[in-house]
Design an enzyme around this catalytic site. Structure first.
Site, short mmCIF file in Angstrom:
data_model
loop_
_atom_site.label_atom_id
_atom_site.label_comp_id
_atom_site.label_asym_id
_atom_site.label_seq_id
_atom_site.Cartn_x
_atom_site.Cartn_y
_atom_site.Cartn_z
N SER A 121 -7.86 -5.17 7.56
CA SER A 121 -7.58 -4.82 6.17
C SER A 121 -7.11 -6.00 5.33
O SER A 121 -7.33 -6.02 4.11
CB SER A 121 -6.55 -3.68 6.10
OG SER A 121 -5.40 -4.00 6.84
N HIS A 173 -1.71 -6.33 2.97
CA HIS A 173 -2.72 -5.89 2.01
C HIS A 173 -2.60 -6.65 0.69
O HIS A 173 -3.60 -7.12 0.13
CB HIS A 173 -2.59 -4.39 1.77
CG HIS A 173 -2.96 -3.55 2.95
ND1 HIS A 173 -2.85 -2.18 2.98
CD2 HIS A 173 -3.46 -3.91 4.16
CE1 HIS A 173 -3.26 -1.73 4.16
NE2 HIS A 173 -3.64 -2.76 4.88
#
Length: 219
Positions: A121, A173
């Protein structure tokens, strides 16, 4: 016109293949949710990075915690990866993806020094950041502008989810997204046009300064 997945998107295909192989090896080694196996295969652990294992800033992008984690990230990488690879080119997409992973993991190691984290991610959020850069830079392209807005909404929703759901690496992230946005300016997108030199220089300086500061903080 027929298109070939391998010919048009070799980087995306190879990245997904690597994380699939790593997952299978982890399963054979004792399970992808076992902390010892995760660390052995390169998951992010701030203490290990501080001890000199700097390669852990990159390897976590290929390591996943459980099949659901692998499946979701592989599907997402497949779709956003094809967009980015065709718009930026093969090596630029690879630089953005891996560079974003490093920036994201650096911020994660600084922000959340305890625990273990892993997953694609950080790099995927970097690809989203790169697409947002395209929408901001090539505003006259309506298709790019509309897609970048949709991806931005998706990123905001994901960040909101990160804030509400425990155990998700919000720092990774955010770091990956910002890294991808800045790296996209650095590598440019010659298939679409020229990037403003002032914006490119500023983004590059911000990226370098940010990475240096994080390295100092983490070490």
């Amino acid at each position: 016109m027929k298109t070939s997945l391998w010919k048009d998107n070799p980087v995306t295909v190879v990245l997904i293949a690597i994380q699939l192989v790593v997952y299978l090896l982890m399963t054979l080694a004792g399970g992808s949710t076992t902390p010892a196996v995760l660390i052995r295969f390169g998951a992010l652990q701030a203490a290990a990075v501080q001890a000199g294992e700097w390669w852990r800033l990159l390897t976590p992008v290929f390591v996943h915690i459980g099949f659901a984690h692998l499946l979701i990230n592989s599907i997402t990488l497949y779709f956003i990866g094809m967009y980015i690879e065709q718009l930026f080119g093969h090596w630029r997409m690879l630089v953005i993806y891996l560079g974003s992973a490093i920036v994201g993991n650096l911020l994660s190691a600084y922000w959340l020094p305890a625990g273990i984290s892993a997953g694609a991610s950080t790099g995927i959020f970097g690809l989203f950041g790169a697409f947002i850069m395209l929408g901001a830079t090539f505003r006259e392209n309506q298709a790019l502008r509309m897609l970048s807005r949709q991806f931005l909404i998706l990123v905001v929703l994901n960040i909101a989810t990160d804030l509400m759901v425990p155990g998700i690496d919000l720092a990774g992230h955010l770091g990956g997204f910002i890294g991808g946005f800045l790296l996209a300016y650095l590598v440019g997108a010659p298939r679409l046009g020229r990037v403003n030199i002032v914006e490119r220089t500023f983004a590059t300086l911000v990226l370098i300064a940010g990475v240096v500061v994080l390295f100092i903080k983490v070490s």
